[in-house]
Design an enzyme around this catalytic site. Structure first.
Site, PDB file in Angstrom:
ATOM      1  N   ASN A   9      -0.417 -50.330  44.367  1.00 38.69           N
ATOM      2  CA  ASN A   9      -0.887 -51.878  44.278  1.00 38.69           C
ATOM      3  C   ASN A   9      -1.848 -52.113  45.216  1.00 38.69           C
ATOM      4  O   ASN A   9      -1.659 -52.262  46.277  1.00 38.69           O
ATOM      5  CB  ASN A   9       0.001 -52.830  43.916  1.00 38.69           C
ATOM      6  CG  ASN A   9      -0.818 -54.239  43.711  1.00 38.69           C
ATOM      7  OD1 ASN A   9      -1.777 -54.301  43.556  1.00 38.69           O
ATOM      8  ND2 ASN A   9       0.253 -55.371  43.655  1.00 38.69           N
ATOM      9  N   TRP A  10      -3.217 -51.578  45.198  1.00 36.70           N
ATOM     10  CA  TRP A  10      -4.068 -51.747  46.412  1.00 36.70           C
ATOM     11  C   TRP A  10      -4.512 -53.332  46.439  1.00 36.70           C
ATOM     12  O   TRP A  10      -5.130 -53.519  47.599  1.00 36.70           O
ATOM     13  CB  TRP A  10      -5.291 -51.009  45.912  1.00 36.70           C
ATOM     14  CG  TRP A  10      -5.001 -49.247  45.802  1.00 36.70           C
ATOM     15  CD1 TRP A  10      -4.006 -48.759  45.776  1.00 36.70           C
ATOM     16  CD2 TRP A  10      -6.131 -48.429  45.612  1.00 36.70           C
ATOM     17  NE1 TRP A  10      -4.231 -47.363  45.548  1.00 36.70           N
ATOM     18  CE2 TRP A  10      -5.560 -47.136  45.640  1.00 36.70           C
ATOM     19  CE3 TRP A  10      -7.579 -48.667  45.524  1.00 36.70           C
ATOM     20  CZ2 TRP A  10      -6.265 -45.886  45.496  1.00 36.70           C
ATOM     21  CZ3 TRP A  10      -8.458 -47.233  45.255  1.00 36.70           C
ATOM     22  CH2 TRP A  10      -7.703 -46.148  45.221  1.00 36.70           C
ATOM     23  N   LYS A  11      -4.325 -54.084  45.692  1.00 40.37           N
ATOM     24  CA  LYS A  11      -4.552 -55.585  45.664  1.00 40.37           C
ATOM     25  C   LYS A  11      -5.947 -55.632  46.171  1.00 40.37           C
ATOM     26  O   LYS A  11      -6.794 -54.878  45.347  1.00 40.37           O
ATOM     27  CB  LYS A  11      -3.771 -56.227  46.904  1.00 40.37           C
ATOM     28  CG  LYS A  11      -2.237 -56.121  46.706  1.00 40.37           C
ATOM     29  CD  LYS A  11      -1.389 -56.841  47.547  1.00 40.37           C
ATOM     30  CE  LYS A  11      -0.110 -56.508  46.995  1.00 40.37           C
ATOM     31  NZ  LYS A  11       0.999 -57.455  48.049  1.00 40.37           N
ATOM     32  N   HIS A  98       2.555 -60.566  38.863  1.00 39.63           N
ATOM     33  CA  HIS A  98       2.855 -60.294  40.210  1.00 39.63           C
ATOM     34  C   HIS A  98       2.815 -61.473  41.000  1.00 39.63           C
ATOM     35  O   HIS A  98       2.338 -62.502  40.495  1.00 39.63           O
ATOM     36  CB  HIS A  98       1.747 -59.579  40.817  1.00 39.63           C
ATOM     37  CG  HIS A  98       1.898 -59.179  42.302  1.00 39.63           C
ATOM     38  ND1 HIS A  98       1.812 -59.845  43.398  1.00 39.63           N
ATOM     39  CD2 HIS A  98       2.327 -57.978  42.805  1.00 39.63           C
ATOM     40  CE1 HIS A  98       2.040 -59.181  44.449  1.00 39.63           C
ATOM     41  NE2 HIS A  98       2.354 -58.144  44.142  1.00 39.63           N
ATOM     42  N   GLU A 100       1.925 -62.690  43.549  1.00 44.05           N
ATOM     43  CA  GLU A 100       0.539 -63.133  43.885  1.00 44.05           C
ATOM     44  C   GLU A 100      -0.293 -64.295  42.953  1.00 44.05           C
ATOM     45  O   GLU A 100      -0.979 -65.105  42.959  1.00 44.05           O
ATOM     46  CB  GLU A 100      -0.323 -62.386  44.717  1.00 44.05           C
ATOM     47  CG  GLU A 100       0.211 -62.106  45.891  1.00 44.05           C
ATOM     48  CD  GLU A 100      -0.006 -60.452  46.515  1.00 44.05           C
ATOM     49  OE1 GLU A 100      -0.811 -59.888  46.178  1.00 44.05           O
ATOM     50  OE2 GLU A 100       0.735 -60.137  47.350  1.00 44.05           O
ATOM     51  N   GLU A 170      10.545 -57.624  42.956  1.00 44.60           N
ATOM     52  CA  GLU A 170       9.862 -57.706  44.166  1.00 44.60           C
ATOM     53  C   GLU A 170      10.268 -59.080  44.675  1.00 44.60           C
ATOM     54  O   GLU A 170       9.507 -60.089  44.458  1.00 44.60           O
ATOM     55  CB  GLU A 170       8.116 -57.778  43.865  1.00 44.60           C
ATOM     56  CG  GLU A 170       7.840 -56.516  43.164  1.00 44.60           C
ATOM     57  CD  GLU A 170       6.243 -56.236  43.758  1.00 44.60           C
ATOM     58  OE1 GLU A 170       5.835 -55.302  44.297  1.00 44.60           O
ATOM     59  OE2 GLU A 170       5.277 -57.049  43.347  1.00 44.60           O
ATOM     60  N   GLY A 176       4.680 -57.647  51.903  1.00 49.15           N
ATOM     61  CA  GLY A 176       3.753 -57.737  52.805  1.00 49.15           C
ATOM     62  C   GLY A 176       4.194 -58.545  54.385  1.00 49.15           C
ATOM     63  O   GLY A 176       3.460 -58.580  55.055  1.00 49.15           O
ATOM     64  N   SER A 216       7.476 -54.464  51.091  1.00 55.37           N
ATOM     65  CA  SER A 216       7.595 -53.859  52.310  1.00 55.37           C
ATOM     66  C   SER A 216       8.347 -52.345  51.951  1.00 55.37           C
ATOM     67  O   SER A 216       8.819 -51.940  52.834  1.00 55.37           O
ATOM     68  CB  SER A 216       8.306 -54.496  53.270  1.00 55.37           C
ATOM     69  OG  SER A 216       7.352 -55.602  53.466  1.00 55.37           O
ATOM     70  N   GLY A 237       2.698 -51.983  47.785  1.00 59.05           N
ATOM     71  CA  GLY A 237       1.468 -52.622  48.252  1.00 59.05           C
ATOM     72  C   GLY A 237       0.660 -51.926  49.552  1.00 59.05           C
ATOM     73  O   GLY A 237       0.134 -51.113  49.464  1.00 59.05           O
ATOM     74  N   GLY A 238       0.982 -52.315  50.682  1.00 59.80           N
ATOM     75  CA  GLY A 238       0.596 -51.978  51.880  1.00 59.80           C
ATOM     76  C   GLY A 238       0.564 -50.416  52.200  1.00 59.80           C
ATOM     77  O   GLY A 238      -0.579 -49.922  52.581  1.00 59.80           O
TER      78      GLY A 238
HETATM   79  P1  PGA Z   1       4.047 -54.777  49.831  1.00 62.03           P
HETATM   80  O1  PGA Z   1       3.501 -55.166  48.532  1.00 62.03           O
HETATM   81  O2  PGA Z   1       4.430 -53.216  49.805  1.00 62.03           O
HETATM   82  O3  PGA Z   1       3.009 -54.494  50.963  1.00 62.03           O
HETATM   83  O4  PGA Z   1       5.163 -55.413  50.287  1.00 62.03           O
HETATM   84  C1  PGA Z   1       4.154 -54.877  47.426  1.00 62.03           C
HETATM   85  C2  PGA Z   1       3.515 -55.645  46.203  1.00 62.03           C
HETATM   86  O5  PGA Z   1       3.316 -56.865  46.364  1.00 62.03           O
HETATM   87  O6  PGA Z   1       3.248 -55.113  45.253  1.00 62.03           O
END
Ligand code: PGA
Length: 253
Positions: A9-11, A98, A100, A170, A176, A216, A237-238
């Site tokens: 997930n590149w966001k 998600h 977010e 998640e 993050g 993470s 994510g990251g």
């Molecule tokens: P993260 O994000 O790996 O940066 O913690 C995961 C996600 O939000 O899908």
């Protein structure tokens, strides 16, 4: 056998050129290094989808995912993207719910139900996200909270449709933050989710559903997470923004 899936997930990161480079690097590395039977889903921002689609076309392990979709199929919804538009550029998966989106855009369990229906009707595979905040975990309400997210957004589906989903657990406190759920905490929740699904749809459906862990996840902890009985991969994510890290995670089964 459940699908093993690692989704990136590149966001809201990377310009188009950067995204093209990242997707090309990942595509080459996956072709050279990944022997396992694993599905690798790239979820770049909307405007990158068409270009990334061309890069991964013809590969056997890479799939294209969107980070969101609209709950309507078309019409006067300025600034929004429909499931048919996604399909027209080769998208197969879509992240729905998600944390977010829930937190910053007010997406509720009830509203997400509509998005899931719209995505399934178009033949897209929803990657449905669930997870609790630290406050909820500290109150000891995390199992009820997360299973309820599934009940309210997904349990109206037929067993046939439910079987098409991918679930991603998640924990919000792990996203993050660098603070990963321990393998025991993650496995415990995944097991509860699978039991919850079995209670509604039976063992056959529950055993077939891939449940991904996100929060993470990185090369140093992916192997111990993916080794858990009910963890079928990750939503990253990251670490999905660095080709080396992402592909190392893909190789962690
Ligand atoms: P993260 O994000 O790996 O940066 O913690 C995961 C996600 O939000 O899908």
């Amino acid at each position: 056998m459940r699908d093993k899936i690692v989704a990136g997930n590149w966001k809201m990161n990377n310009t188009l050129d950067e995204g093209i480079s990242l997707a090309s690097e990942i595509s080459n590395m996956v072709a050279d290094e990944v022997m396992d039977d694993v599905k690798v889903v790239l979820c770049p921002p909307f405007i990158h989808l068409s270009s990334v689609s061309k890069i991964i076309e013809g590969t056997d392990k890479l799939y294209l995912g969107a980070q969101n979709c609209n709950d309507h199929t078309s019409g006067a919804y300025t600034g929004e993207i429909s499931v048919d538009m996604l399909k027209s550029v080769g998208v197969q998966y879509v992240i729905i719910g998600h944390s977010e989106r829930r937190e910053y855009y007010g997406e509720t369990n009830e509203f997400l139900m509509k998005k899931v229906d719209t995505a399934l009707a178009a033949g897209l595979t929803p990657i449905f996200c669930c997870g609790e905040s630290l406050e909820i975990r500290e109150k000891g309400e995390h199992f009820d909270f997360v299973t309820n997210q599934l009940t309210e957004s997904l349990f109206h589906l037929s067993a046939d449709d439910f079987g098409k989903l991918v679930i991603a657990y998640e924990p919000i406190w792990a996203i993050g933050t660098g603070k990963t759920a321990s393998k025991e905490q993650a496995q415990e929740m995944h097991e509860k989710l699978r039991a919850h699904i079995a209670g509604k749809y039976g063992e056959g459906v529950a055993e077939g559903i891939s449940i991904l862990y996100g929060g993470s996840c990185k090369p140093s902890n992916a192997a111990e997470l993916f080794a858990q009985k009910d963890i079928d991969g990750g939503l990253i994510g990251g670490a999905s923004l660095k080709s080396r890290d992402f592909v190392d995670i893909v190789k962690s089964f």
